[in-house]
Design a protein around this motif. Structure first.
Motif, PDB file in Angstrom:
ATOM      1  N   ILE A  47       0.834  -1.209   0.000  1.00 30.54           N
ATOM      2  CA  ILE A  47       0.000   0.000   0.000  1.00 30.54           C
ATOM      3  C   ILE A  47       0.863   1.251   0.000  1.00 30.54           C
ATOM      4  O   ILE A  47       0.637   2.202  -0.763  1.00 30.54           O
ATOM      5  N   LEU A  48       1.887   1.271   0.859  1.00 28.95           N
ATOM      6  CA  LEU A  48       2.774   2.438   0.938  1.00 28.95           C
ATOM      7  C   LEU A  48       3.572   2.609  -0.355  1.00 28.95           C
ATOM      8  O   LEU A  48       3.782   3.742  -0.821  1.00 28.95           O
ATOM      9  N   ALA A  49       4.022   1.498  -0.942  1.00 25.82           N
ATOM     10  CA  ALA A  49       4.801   1.560  -2.182  1.00 25.82           C
ATOM     11  C   ALA A  49       3.958   2.073  -3.347  1.00 25.82           C
ATOM     12  O   ALA A  49       4.487   2.686  -4.290  1.00 25.82           O
ATOM     13  N   ILE A  50       2.656   1.848  -3.288  1.00 26.62           N
ATOM     14  CA  ILE A  50       1.761   2.319  -4.344  1.00 26.62           C
ATOM     15  C   ILE A  50       1.404   3.793  -4.151  1.00 26.62           C
ATOM     16  O   ILE A  50       1.433   4.586  -5.091  1.00 26.62           O
ATOM     17  N   ILE A  51       1.083   4.175  -2.923  1.00 24.59           N
ATOM     18  CA  ILE A  51       0.535   5.506  -2.654  1.00 24.59           C
ATOM     19  C   ILE A  51       1.603   6.597  -2.588  1.00 24.59           C
ATOM     20  O   ILE A  51       1.471   7.658  -3.224  1.00 24.59           O
ATOM     21  N   LEU A  52       2.667   6.363  -1.824  1.00 32.03           N
ATOM     22  CA  LEU A  52       3.617   7.442  -1.540  1.00 32.03           C
ATOM     23  C   LEU A  52       4.360   7.965  -2.768  1.00 32.03           C
ATOM     24  O   LEU A  52       4.502   9.190  -2.919  1.00 32.03           O
ATOM     25  N   PRO A  53       4.862   7.113  -3.686  1.00 33.90           N
ATOM     26  CA  PRO A  53       5.636   7.664  -4.814  1.00 33.90           C
ATOM     27  C   PRO A  53       4.784   8.340  -5.886  1.00 33.90           C
ATOM     28  O   PRO A  53       5.280   9.193  -6.616  1.00 33.90           O
ATOM     29  N   ALA A  54       3.509   7.964  -6.009  1.00 33.02           N
ATOM     30  CA  ALA A  54       2.673   8.441  -7.120  1.00 33.02           C
ATOM     31  C   ALA A  54       1.821   9.627  -6.698  1.00 33.02           C
ATOM     32  O   ALA A  54       1.004   9.517  -5.777  1.00 33.02           O
ATOM     33  N   GLU A  55       1.977  10.757  -7.373  1.00 35.77           N
ATOM     34  CA  GLU A  55       1.210  11.952  -7.028  1.00 35.77           C
ATOM     35  C   GLU A  55      -0.278  11.765  -7.291  1.00 35.77           C
ATOM     36  O   GLU A  55      -1.109  12.419  -6.653  1.00 35.77           O
ATOM     37  N   MET A  61      -8.264  10.303   0.783  1.00 39.16           N
ATOM     38  CA  MET A  61      -8.564   8.923   1.147  1.00 39.16           C
ATOM     39  C   MET A  61      -7.307   8.058   1.148  1.00 39.16           C
ATOM     40  O   MET A  61      -7.067   7.252   2.055  1.00 39.16           O
ATOM     41  N   TYR A  62      -6.451   8.228   0.130  1.00 40.22           N
ATOM     42  CA  TYR A  62      -5.244   7.415   0.023  1.00 40.22           C
ATOM     43  C   TYR A  62      -4.189   7.843   1.047  1.00 40.22           C
ATOM     44  O   TYR A  62      -3.446   6.987   1.560  1.00 40.22           O
ATOM     45  N   LEU A  63      -4.115   9.129   1.350  1.00 40.17           N
ATOM     46  CA  LEU A  63      -3.163   9.584   2.360  1.00 40.17           C
ATOM     47  C   LEU A  63      -3.555   9.068   3.740  1.00 40.17           C
ATOM     48  O   LEU A  63      -2.691   8.669   4.534  1.00 40.17           O
ATOM     49  N   PHE A  64      -4.858   9.042   4.022  1.00 35.83           N
ATOM     50  CA  PHE A  64      -5.315   8.457   5.285  1.00 35.83           C
ATOM     51  C   PHE A  64      -5.005   6.956   5.317  1.00 35.83           C
ATOM     52  O   PHE A  64      -4.620   6.416   6.366  1.00 35.83           O
ATOM     53  N   LEU A  65      -5.159   6.306   4.190  1.00 35.17           N
ATOM     54  CA  LEU A  65      -4.853   4.879   4.111  1.00 35.17           C
ATOM     55  C   LEU A  65      -3.370   4.609   4.352  1.00 35.17           C
ATOM     56  O   LEU A  65      -3.003   3.636   5.023  1.00 35.17           O
ATOM     57  N   SER A  66      -2.520   5.487   3.829  1.00 37.50           N
ATOM     58  CA  SER A  66      -1.085   5.320   4.061  1.00 37.50           C
ATOM     59  C   SER A  66      -0.737   5.555   5.538  1.00 37.50           C
ATOM     60  O   SER A  66       0.137   4.882   6.097  1.00 37.50           O
ATOM     61  N   MET A  67      -1.424   6.509   6.190  1.00 34.29           N
ATOM     62  CA  MET A  67      -1.226   6.708   7.633  1.00 34.29           C
ATOM     63  C   MET A  67      -1.579   5.433   8.394  1.00 34.29           C
ATOM     64  O   MET A  67      -0.854   5.011   9.305  1.00 34.29           O
ATOM     65  N   MET A  68      -2.704   4.829   8.019  1.00 30.28           N
ATOM     66  CA  MET A  68      -3.137   3.619   8.696  1.00 30.28           C
ATOM     67  C   MET A  68      -2.158   2.475   8.474  1.00 30.28           C
ATOM     68  O   MET A  68      -1.901   1.673   9.381  1.00 30.28           O
ATOM     69  N   ALA A  69      -1.584   2.394   7.274  1.00 26.99           N
ATOM     70  CA  ALA A  69      -0.609   1.350   6.974  1.00 26.99           C
ATOM     71  C   ALA A  69       0.636   1.502   7.846  1.00 26.99           C
ATOM     72  O   ALA A  69       1.175   0.510   8.370  1.00 26.99           O
TER      73      ALA A  69
END
Length: 311
Positions: A47-55, A61-69
């Motif tokens: 999840i982090l590898a998908i969300i963090l590098p891609a603008e 929603m995705y930033l909250f998901l990365s926080m949860m991860a």
């Protein structure tokens, strides 16, 4: 106070005995735990590898998901390795200070996750009820402040716990019938008056978990009311579809936590091995299933995973 009395009141270490009554099954249980822990690491790192590098994924929603991860990865790391050491190598001792640190991180990160779940409910509320104001309300600055608030909130409410436990006496009883240092599990073996500790634990639960559950419920009542005002069945289905993963995550996060909370205070007739087993599932299941649920139910993440796998 003499050094002897200080040692009497505060043991150098605690002994975590694992799951009482299931000692012979520890090896088999550990195999399941290893599989769950590997899935937790792989799923949340993906999840982090998908969300963090891609603008393109830098949306609320995705930033909250990365926080949860991130929260799930750290929370799992504070408990699972120690539990496996107990099951595999019979390393049952945990230093007094290390126990308090583990206790702090377990509950603090649970509160942080609850804050993020509340923020995600607010995200869905704004997206469905006030779609035209969505980008102006949930800006990157607001999301960053919510992340900082989650950290401060969890740390602030749990900071008194180690201090209150240090004032307790344990009367040479340093055996904890658990696999990790849970707040009430440590408090229960004390021979001191633990009224303050119990009132503190109940107060924190009401101020965090109960308040968050009520706010999430109010948010979804408003969401469902708005959705069923829509004339198009397709629009209803699409709106509810964006809430589906979040509702699933809420259920698997809060149900085990509430069971553990009530079992400590009112579940005197519940066999200890059932209570401890469910307490372990409470720290294992949400971190493992959260990325699976969002990966399976969120089209953009599912598509990105398939691209990474070259399917």
């Amino acid at each position: 106070m003499s050094e002897e009395n200080e040692t009497f009141n505060q043991p150098d270490y605690f002994i975590l005995i694992g799951i009482p009554g299931l000692e012979t099954a520890h090896t088999w249980i550990s195999i399941v735990m290893v599989i769950m822990y590997i899935l937790t690491i792989v799923g949340n790192c993906t999840i982090l590898a998908i969300i963090l590098p891609a603008e393109t994924f830098h949306k609320p929603m995705y930033l909250f998901l990365s926080m949860m991860a991130i929260i799930d990865l750290v929370a799992s790391a504070t408990t699972t390795p120690k539990i496996l050491c107990i099951f595999w190598f019979n390393f049952k001792e945990i230093d007094f200070s290390a126990c308090l640190a583990q206790l702090f991180f377990i509950h603090a990160f649970s509160m942080m996750e609850s804050t993020v779940l509340l923020a995600m409910a607010f995200d869905r509320y704004v997206a469905i009820c006030y779609p035209l104001r969505y980008t102006s309300v949930l800006t990157n600055s607001v999301i960053a402040k919510i992340g900082v608030l989650a950290i401060i909130r969890g740390s602030f409410f749990m900071a008194p716990a180690p201090i209150l436990i240090r004032r307790l006496s344990f009367c040479h009883n340093n055996v904890i019938a658990h696999t990790y240092c849970e707040h009430m599990a440590v408090v229960k073996i004390s021979c001191s008056d633990t009224t303050i500790n119990q009132v503190y634990g109940l107060t924190v639960a009401l101020l965090v978990i109960a308040v968050d559950i009520v706010c999430i419920t109010v948010s979804y009542c408003a969401i469902f009311r708005m959705v069923y005002r829509l004339s198009s069945m397709e629009a209803r289905r699409k709106a509810l579809g964006t809430c589906g993963p979040h509702i699933c995550v809420i259920l698997i996060s809060y149900i085990p936590a509430l069971f553990s909370f009530f079992a400590h205070r009112f579940g005197h007739n519940i066999p200890l091995y059932i209570h401890i087993t469910l307490a372990n599932l409470y720290i294992l299941i949400p971190p493992m299933f959260n990325p699976m649920i969002y990966g399976a139910r969120t089209k953009e993440i599912r598509r990105r995973i398939l691209m990474l796998l070259h399917v």
